[in-house]
Write a protein that holds these residues in place. Structure first.
Motif, PDB file in Angstrom:
ATOM      1  N   GLU A  36      23.697  39.378  25.856  1.00 21.59           N
ATOM      2  CA  GLU A  36      24.838  39.491  26.757  1.00 21.59           C
ATOM      3  C   GLU A  36      25.713  40.680  26.380  1.00 21.59           C
ATOM      4  O   GLU A  36      26.418  41.246  27.208  1.00 21.59           O
ATOM      5  N   LYS A 370      25.439  38.195  32.054  1.00 13.88           N
ATOM      6  CA  LYS A 370      26.251  39.319  32.528  1.00 13.88           C
ATOM      7  C   LYS A 370      26.753  39.003  33.930  1.00 13.88           C
ATOM      8  O   LYS A 370      26.213  38.147  34.620  1.00 13.88           O
ATOM      9  N   GLU A 371      27.797  39.714  34.323  1.00 13.23           N
ATOM     10  CA  GLU A 371      28.447  39.466  35.611  1.00 13.23           C
ATOM     11  C   GLU A 371      27.500  39.795  36.768  1.00 13.23           C
ATOM     12  O   GLU A 371      26.763  40.785  36.726  1.00 13.23           O
ATOM     13  N   ARG A 383      25.823  32.944  43.685  1.00  9.57           N
ATOM     14  CA  ARG A 383      27.143  33.460  43.299  1.00  9.57           C
ATOM     15  C   ARG A 383      28.024  32.346  42.745  1.00  9.57           C
ATOM     16  O   ARG A 383      28.729  32.531  41.747  1.00  9.57           O
ATOM     17  N   CYS A 386      26.941  31.450  39.126  1.00 10.59           N
ATOM     18  CA  CYS A 386      27.385  32.418  38.120  1.00 10.59           C
ATOM     19  C   CYS A 386      28.887  32.297  37.863  1.00 10.59           C
ATOM     20  O   CYS A 386      29.340  32.457  36.717  1.00 10.59           O
ATOM     21  N   ARG A 387      29.661  31.999  38.913  1.00 14.56           N
ATOM     22  CA  ARG A 387      31.097  31.783  38.698  1.00 14.56           C
ATOM     23  C   ARG A 387      31.340  30.568  37.810  1.00 14.56           C
ATOM     24  O   ARG A 387      32.183  30.594  36.908  1.00 14.56           O
ATOM     25  N   LYS A 390      30.883  31.071  34.022  1.00 13.22           N
ATOM     26  CA  LYS A 390      31.832  31.922  33.290  1.00 13.22           C
ATOM     27  C   LYS A 390      32.620  31.124  32.261  1.00 13.22           C
ATOM     28  O   LYS A 390      33.119  31.673  31.278  1.00 13.22           O
TER      29      LYS A 390
END
Length: 667
Positions: A36, A370-371, A383, A386-387, A390
């Motif tokens: 990462e 990673k973002e 999406r 992935c949010r 975090k």
């Protein structure tokens, strides 16, 4: 002079401080690779080296398995390829055999190309320019390859590059700069791979430079190539495919340096892959037709290294009937994840307390690497996932709840392939913790994960450990048998994906384990010593070596042999210039020299002399550009292609090899 050698593998980052004149390892260190953020792992390993040595270092040499692992795991950037002069039918019939997995990543610019520049036709450049913007969408690296690039000096490639640069400022590499070999589709496969690896290597180099700046160190940086020689960072950034097997090549160089075995099978078990090389009569075997890794077939020149998916971090899974098996990709071991995220241990403990069993891998977690960029390419669920990640790792059940889906509806394949998400679960590294053979991380997390998998398979954790170790030993045996068969019987060309071969070798493995009790069996034998490098190799190699009638050797500094290999290498260049007979209609043919330009001579001796001079100039220039200093060793070799006729032989082509070798550091 003192130098630093660093190897960044898929799992660990190793470093050594090496005294060049005394050929002595002064210090070494090992830390986890942090995908990462590579800077963290590199910084951690530098902290383990004595500061007084760091201040005295005059150079830095790097090797990495990042490119290798990206190929094996199908990861990397969004690279694309423009192929010029290949008929669509020919491409469709052959592309998959060279490893090109998605033909949508290839633009076919069709036209009729011939050896002769005059007879060749121009493609429809206007149509190409019109269709180009759509093709380049979501592209972060591009390669351009044309048929007969050597004869045309890459003229069509250069024109296509000019057009591309009008629309996108992205890394572009031309095929004739990468490879001079025939077979445009195979050149294209290697060039496409180069485009996909650009962001992988650039990220690695940027991370290294930032870490060394943080340590107030400015060192000339050299990188290992796939043939074990060295190149500078600028060269590597443009041609990352040259690093395709640089980690394994560094292992070979390091193992040869650390041992004195003239005949050896070098086995390096890493976190993601196992790399195998062969040394006979003190000379490492070379990949004569270019490097092949997984399904990719390329013209990248290098040491022969067979790479297959087996490592300490290989995913351990089970099927619907409770049969355990090893996947072909790496995940984060539970013991590693829990050490950095204590909340993971609590979730695994709860899973253990509830004594749950399931066909789903409830013990596994998803981790954001990673973002995710803002792009319409990704779905709302991707999406959202992935949010949610975090905040930290989520179990599969938690991840499904976070996007309002059932666990069986979650598809993370694309996010995992592109490196945005990495899965965590049970691995051989966890089993090593259970059996007390490795103690670096959280044993309790490994225990709870193993207990869940064992319950779901209807066995206990001790039996699970025995089965996993047996699967590892079996996979090592089968692949080493395949590799040695290919080496001993050239042309056999066995493939890792042949189910019949795999089943046959598994039978032989079982027979070899039974030895005297077998009614019938075939036992392989080799005089080569099995040299083990890499942290977990010593656990398995002795038993496997015995099945081949030989023994295993684990040299000193075996765990950091890759880093040793990086620092002890040389810069070696093999520059080639072609001499071809032409104008056969004359009483005697002329001779064309295909170097940086085409030059025709009436006499063969004049052509050959010119080719030698040009090849040597080219080799010296490349050696200097890659970091060679001081006096260079120079050698000329000539290989011929001839056609055998009744009245003798007919020269088709001569290749002049100018081989130049030099040391790195002060001259």
């Amino acid at each position: 002079m003192i130098g630093i050698g660093i190897d960044t593998g898929g799992t660990y980052t190793d470093a050594v401080v090496y005294e060049m004149e005394k050929q002595q390892v002064l210090a070494s260190g090992k830390s986890l690779t942090t995908k990462e953020d590579l800077k963290i792992g590199i910084g951690n390993v530098l902290k383990k080296l004595p500061e007084e040595y760091l201040r005295k270092c005059g150079m830095l040499a790097l090797s990495t398995t990042l490119a290798t692992n990206a190929c094996v795991e199908g990861k990397g950037g969004r690279g694309k390829l423009i192929l010029i002069g290949i008929p669509k039918k020919n491409f469709q019939e052959t592309y998959a055999s060279y490893g090109i997995d998605d033909p949508q990543d290839v633009y076919l610019l069709e036209c009729d190309l011939y050896h002769s520049v005059e007879k060749s036709q121009q493609p429809d450049w206007e149509r190409f320019e019109k269709e180009l913007p759509e093709f380049l969408e979501n592209c972060d690296g591009l390669s351009i390859v044309q048929v007969f690039a050597r004869e045309h000096h890459g003229a069509y490639e250069k024109k296509a590059e000019e057009i591309v640069k009008r629309y996108r400022n992205l890394p572009v590499i031309l095929g004739h700069d990468l490879f001079q070999d025939l077979n445009a589709v195979k050149r294209g496969a290697g060039a496409l791979l180069n485009a996909r690896l650009v962001p992988v290597i650039c990220e690695f180099l940027a991370a290294v430079k930032q870490v060394f700046r943080d340590f107030h160190l400015e060192l000339p940086t050299i990188i290992v190539r796939s043939d074990g020689s060295l190149m500078n960072e600028e060269f590597a950034g443009r041609r990352p495919v040259e690093t395709l097997l640089c980690g394994p090549a560094a292992s070979v160089v390091g193992a040869v340096h650390l041992t004195e075995e003239p005949d050896a099978v070098i086995v390096d078990i890493g976190g993601t892959t196992t790399d195998v090389a062969i040394v006979k009569d003190g000379v490492p075997k070379k990949a004569e037709d270019g490097i092949q890794i997984g399904s990719w077939k390329t013209f990248v020149k290098g040491l022969y290294v067979d790479t297959f998916a087996l490592g300490g971090d290989t995913a351990v899974h089970y099927d619907d009937e409770g049969n355990l098996y090893l996947e072909d990709y790496r995940i984060i071991p539970l013991c590693c994840l829990a050490k950095d995220h204590p909340e993971v241990l609590e979730k695994l403990r709860k899973l253990q307390e509830e004594k749950r069993i399931s066909e789903f891998y409830l013990h596994e977690f998803l981790c954001l690497q990673k973002e995710l960029p803002e792009s319409t390419v990704y779905t709302k669920v991707e999406r959202g996932l992935c949010r949610a990640l975090k905040t930290g790792p989520l179990s599969l059940e938690e991840a499904a709840d976070a996007v309002d889906r059932e666990i069986y509806e979650i598809n993370t394949a694309r996010l995992e392939k592109e490196g945005f998400i990495l899965r965590a679960g049970l691995t051989p590294t966890d089993i090593m913790h259970l059996r007390g053979e490795f103690e670096a991380f959280d044993r309790e997390a490994a225990l709870y994960g193993a207990e869940f998998v064992a319950r779901s398979c209807g066995i206990d954790k001790d039996e699970l450990g025995r089965v996993v170790y047996d699967l590892i030993t079996e996979k090592l045996f089968c692949n080493l048998a395949r590799i040695l068969l290919e080496f001993e019987y050239e042309g056999l060309a066995l493939t890792q994906k042949s189910k019949d071969l795999d089943d046959f070798l598994k039978v032989l493995y079982r027979k070899a384990r039974q030895e005297k009790n077998a009614f019938f069996g075939t036992i392989f034998r080799t005089k080569a010593v099995f040299v083990g490098i890499g942290a977990p190799t010593h656990i398995f190699l002795d038993e496997v070596a015995g099945l081949f009638g030989t023994h295993a050797v684990i040299p000193p500094h075996a765990a950091v042999a890759n880093a040793v290999g990086a620092i002890v290498g040389n810069v070696t260049v093999d520059a080639q210039v072609i001499v071809k007979p032409v104008n056969f209609q004359n009483a005697s043919p002329d001779y064309m020299v295909l170097g940086e330009e085409s030059v025709v001579f009436e006499e063969h001796e004049e052509a050959l002399a010119f080719a030698k001079e040009e090849a040597l100039r080219k080799a010296v220039r490349q050696a200097r550009s890659r970091g060679a200093t001081g006096e260079l060793m120079e050698k000329i070799e000539i290989s011929k292609k001839e056609s055998i006729l009744k009245l003798g032989s007919l020269l088709l082509e001569e290749t002049v090899h100018a081989i130049v070798q030099g040391k790195i550091g002060p001259g």
